[in-house]
Design a protein around this motif. Structure first.
Motif, mmCIF file in Angstrom:
data_model
loop_
_atom_site.group_PDB
_atom_site.id
_atom_site.type_symbol
_atom_site.label_atom_id
_atom_site.label_comp_id
_atom_site.label_asym_id
_atom_site.label_seq_id
_atom_site.Cartn_x
_atom_site.Cartn_y
_atom_site.Cartn_z
ATOM 1 N N ILE A 112 0.854 -1.183 0.000
ATOM 2 C CA ILE A 112 0.000 0.000 0.000
ATOM 3 C C ILE A 112 0.892 1.236 0.000
ATOM 4 N N GLY A 113 0.448 2.276 -0.661
ATOM 5 C CA GLY A 113 1.242 3.499 -0.770
ATOM 6 C C GLY A 113 1.156 4.356 0.479
ATOM 7 N N VAL A 114 2.280 4.999 0.791
ATOM 8 C CA VAL A 114 2.340 6.013 1.852
ATOM 9 C C VAL A 114 2.749 7.316 1.168
ATOM 10 N N PHE A 115 1.965 8.354 1.363
ATOM 11 C CA PHE A 115 2.160 9.585 0.594
ATOM 12 C C PHE A 115 2.307 10.797 1.494
ATOM 13 N N GLU A 116 3.014 11.803 0.978
ATOM 14 C CA GLU A 116 2.970 13.157 1.524
ATOM 15 C C GLU A 116 2.997 14.108 0.333
ATOM 16 N N ALA A 117 2.430 15.295 0.509
ATOM 17 C CA ALA A 117 2.365 16.253 -0.599
ATOM 18 C C ALA A 117 2.655 17.662 -0.100
ATOM 19 N N VAL A 118 3.381 18.402 -0.921
ATOM 20 C CA VAL A 118 3.653 19.819 -0.642
ATOM 21 C C VAL A 118 3.062 20.631 -1.783
ATOM 22 N N ARG A 119 2.087 21.469 -1.475
ATOM 23 C CA ARG A 119 1.521 22.406 -2.464
ATOM 24 C C ARG A 119 2.247 23.729 -2.297
ATOM 25 N N VAL A 120 2.861 24.194 -3.349
ATOM 26 C CA VAL A 120 3.660 25.415 -3.256
ATOM 27 C C VAL A 120 2.730 26.627 -3.218
ATOM 28 N N ASP A 121 2.640 27.242 -2.034
ATOM 29 C CA ASP A 121 1.812 28.443 -1.877
ATOM 30 C C ASP A 121 2.723 29.669 -1.766
ATOM 31 N N ASP A 122 2.121 30.823 -1.490
ATOM 32 C CA ASP A 122 2.893 32.074 -1.445
ATOM 33 C C ASP A 122 3.974 32.024 -0.369
ATOM 34 N N THR A 123 3.655 31.430 0.788
ATOM 35 C CA THR A 123 4.640 31.361 1.872
ATOM 36 C C THR A 123 5.844 30.524 1.463
ATOM 37 N N ILE A 124 5.586 29.373 0.860
ATOM 38 C CA ILE A 124 6.693 28.514 0.433
ATOM 39 C C ILE A 124 7.494 29.193 -0.667
ATOM 40 N N ARG A 125 6.833 29.925 -1.540
ATOM 41 C CA ARG A 125 7.574 30.661 -2.575
ATOM 42 C C ARG A 125 8.532 31.656 -1.942
ATOM 43 N N ARG A 126 8.068 32.376 -0.911
ATOM 44 C CA ARG A 126 8.942 33.345 -0.241
ATOM 45 C C ARG A 126 10.107 32.631 0.451
ATOM 46 N N LEU A 127 9.814 31.466 1.062
ATOM 47 C CA LEU A 127 10.877 30.715 1.726
ATOM 48 C C LEU A 127 11.917 30.215 0.721
ATOM 49 N N ILE A 128 11.462 29.769 -0.449
ATOM 50 C CA ILE A 128 12.405 29.308 -1.479
ATOM 51 C C ILE A 128 13.251 30.475 -1.969
ATOM 52 N N ASN A 129 12.590 31.577 -2.238
ATOM 53 C CA ASN A 129 13.323 32.768 -2.704
ATOM 54 C C ASN A 129 14.326 33.249 -1.674
ATOM 55 N N GLY A 130 13.959 33.126 -0.401
ATOM 56 C CA GLY A 130 14.831 33.610 0.665
ATOM 57 C C GLY A 130 15.889 32.610 1.085
ATOM 58 N N GLY A 131 15.954 31.454 0.416
ATOM 59 C CA GLY A 131 16.971 30.455 0.736
ATOM 60 C C GLY A 131 16.657 29.644 1.983
ATOM 61 N N GLY A 132 15.379 29.533 2.357
ATOM 62 C CA GLY A 132 14.992 28.773 3.538
ATOM 63 C C GLY A 132 15.398 27.312 3.431
ATOM 64 N N ASP A 133 15.842 26.728 4.535
ATOM 65 C CA ASP A 133 16.290 25.334 4.475
ATOM 66 C C ASP A 133 15.096 24.382 4.540
ATOM 67 N N GLU A 134 15.385 23.085 4.419
ATOM 68 C CA GLU A 134 14.327 22.075 4.345
ATOM 69 C C GLU A 134 13.442 22.073 5.580
ATOM 70 N N ALA A 135 14.039 22.209 6.768
ATOM 71 C CA ALA A 135 13.262 22.128 8.006
ATOM 72 C C ALA A 135 12.227 23.237 8.086
ATOM 73 N N VAL A 136 12.611 24.435 7.684
ATOM 74 C CA VAL A 136 11.691 25.579 7.747
ATOM 75 C C VAL A 136 10.534 25.373 6.774
ATOM 76 N N ILE A 137 10.867 24.943 5.544
ATOM 77 C CA ILE A 137 9.813 24.717 4.547
ATOM 78 C C ILE A 137 8.896 23.578 4.997
ATOM 79 N N ALA A 138 9.498 22.496 5.546
ATOM 80 C CA ALA A 138 8.702 21.358 5.992
ATOM 81 C C ALA A 138 7.771 21.736 7.134
ATOM 82 N N ASN A 139 8.240 22.579 8.057
ATOM 83 C CA ASN A 139 7.393 22.999 9.182
ATOM 84 C C ASN A 139 6.130 23.684 8.693
ATOM 85 N N HIS A 140 6.276 24.493 7.650
ATOM 86 C CA HIS A 140 5.093 25.169 7.106
ATOM 87 C C HIS A 140 4.233 24.198 6.296
#
Length: 505
Positions: free
Chosen positions: A440-468
């Protein structure tokens, strides 16, 4: 229509009922169902009804006949025979005479001329039997491994390898050469790896077998990957995604442009998920093109191109050529280098929806992987729409699973209170004494919203993006723990998915 015989008492009806596959296929008859001693037989439209007389003599009991369109009958035939032991026996050539794979292996000679048809006959029967037996058991890969002490055959069922056959060492050249002939490979070339494929039919079910050879110290190793073509027709709705993740994925696929990624290790079902997405998008109103390595399933309505590095057709060159074919949706088998990543980003910026896979441990890791490929953060932020990460865990056999109390390191690692009732594998005849039946499959999904876009642009690390991203949604570890609580899988399987998070905590 009923073919009856009042002279036969119901108490004397023989069970179980079987119709030999060669007869069923040739004369267009198949057992549809059996309830309370009453039989229903499907008969292909246009088939000779005189076959019913012979069938009545063979079954020695009454039955109803239901005339069935040819395409529907083929589906019934495939479902009835493709995955049962009778099909495996027929394909192996034993035809109920008691031959098994070990007996066939013992008949293989040491052949001087590997193309001698008389010497090849046992090898053909053996290989057909191995593949048929593997298909019946739901095997994904067959490993044929030569050693000084013998030729070992191991099969991967539900992600776990187990040895199924051991043969004398002298048969290795015969078996490997016959497989290479079937896959149209060069049997004289034993020094370099080769890749090929074999197309087979088993009980009406289409199987594509991918063949890979690799020189080793004791001979050539061969791995056969069995691709069930029925999987190409799997809909997104039956993948087993939780409703929230399913909604995120469908929402991302509805975007007119951008990049949608599926991540996970080899054998985690990424390709099946992408084909399900293509099937959803393949409504005739879009031009869908793919570049894959290799093309695993042929999908009608989708233009599929296979990578061929020997002639310079890489993912990057194939993707660049595809963009001149006026596509709406592009699927790239894998983004594995900077050039492919750059072209995929440019394709999404110019109005295309790009689907692809990346080998990372989790969904957020795909963002870091694109950064490692030197894709500019602002381009990632503006093009990435969603990332789905998936794993496959073994499903407990419902017949023999047994409840236990969570304790020890497994309970601590999964965050369960001591005494929590979970289930463990036991083993029975239904699951071949493994304790597990299917995955059986185990899934997780990340939908890129405005907050995640700002975190990516700002160089946010994986933990910060994952927390959101997982503030209100389950990650892989949480999804696996939920399956343990529900009794679907074991703590050991969940720990395998959750281990990395525990190490990071």
């Amino acid at each position: 229509m009923e073919v009856a015989d009042e002279a036969l008492p119901a108490a004397d009806l023989p069970l179980p009922v079987t119709i030999p596959y060669p007869f069923a296929r040739r004369f267009g008859v198949a057992l549809l169902k059996e309830e309370g001693g009453h039989l229903a037989i499907a008969m292909r439209e246009g088939a000779d009804p005189r076959a019913l007389i012979e069938l009545r003599r063979y079954l020695a009991r009454p039955f109803d006949v239901q005339f069935t369109p040819a395409d529907q009958f083929d589906h019934i035939l495939s479902e009835r025979y493709a995955m049962d032991g009778q099909a495996a026996a027929d394909a192996a050539g034993s035809l109920g005479l008691g031959d098994d794979l070990a007996l066939l292996a013992s008949d293989l000679p040491t052949a001087d001329d590997l193309l001698d048809s008389a010497d090849d006959a046992p090898a053909i029967r053996l290989i057909n039997g191995i593949i048929a037996d593997a298909a019946r058991q739901g095997v994904s890969d067959i490993h044929i491994e030569p050693y000084e002490t013998g030729l070992f055959v191991r099969m991967r069922v539900d992600g776990v390898l187990r040895e199924t056959l051991r043969m004398p060492p002298h048969v290795a050249p015969v078996v490997v050469s016959r497989i290479k002939v079937m896959a149209r490979l060069d049997i004289a070339e034993r020094r370099i790896p080769q890749d090929g494929r074999i197309s087979l039919k088993l009980g009406g079910k289409l199987l594509d077998v991918r063949v890979s050879t690799l020189p080793s110290r004791a001979g050539e190793r061969v791995v056969l990957r069995i691709l069930d073509k029925d999987n190409a027709g799997i809909d997104l709705d039956v993948l087993g995604m939780p409703e929230a993740i399913h909604a995120v994925f469908r929402d991302a696929l509805a975007e007119p442009n951008g990049i949608v990624l599926v991540t996970g290790p080899t054998g985690s079902g990424k390709t099946t998920t992408l084909y399900a997405a293509l099937r959803l998008l393949n409504d005739g109103s879009r031009n869908l093109l793919t570049v894959e390595d290799p093309v695993e399933y042929a999908v009608e309505g989708v233009g599929q191109t296979q990578v061929n590095p020997k002639v310079g057709l890489t993912f990057a060159t194939g993707l660049r050529a595809i963009l001149r074919q006026d596509p709406d949706v592009v699927m790239v088998g894998e983004i594995r280098d900077r050039e492919t990543a750059d072209i995929a980003v440019q394709a999404s910026l110019t109005g295309h929806l790009v689907l692809s896979t990346v080998h990372t441990n989790d969904a957020v890791g795909a963002i870091t992987r694109l950064r490692d490929m030197k894709v500019e953060p602002f381009l990632i932020a503006s093009t990435l729409r969603a990332v789905v990460a998936q794993r496959l865990v073994r499903r407990l056999c419902p017949e023999c699973r047994e409840p236990v109390q969570a304790e020890g390191s497994a309970a601590a690692l999964l965050g369960f209170d001591a005494g929590t009732i979970i289930y463990r594998a036991k083993g029975c005849k239904a699951c071949n004494h493994t304790g597990y039946k299917g995955r059986i499959g185990v899934f997780e999904a990340v939908r890129v919203d405005d907050t995640i876009r700002r975190l990516i642009n700002g160089g946010g690390d994986e933990a910060v993006i994952a927390n959101h991203a997982f503030r209100n949604a389950p990650n892989l570890g949480a999804a696996a723990r939920a399956l343990v609580r529900e009794g679907v899988t074991t703590a050991e399987e969940a720990v395998r998915v959750s281990r990395r998070e525990a190490d990071d905590a």
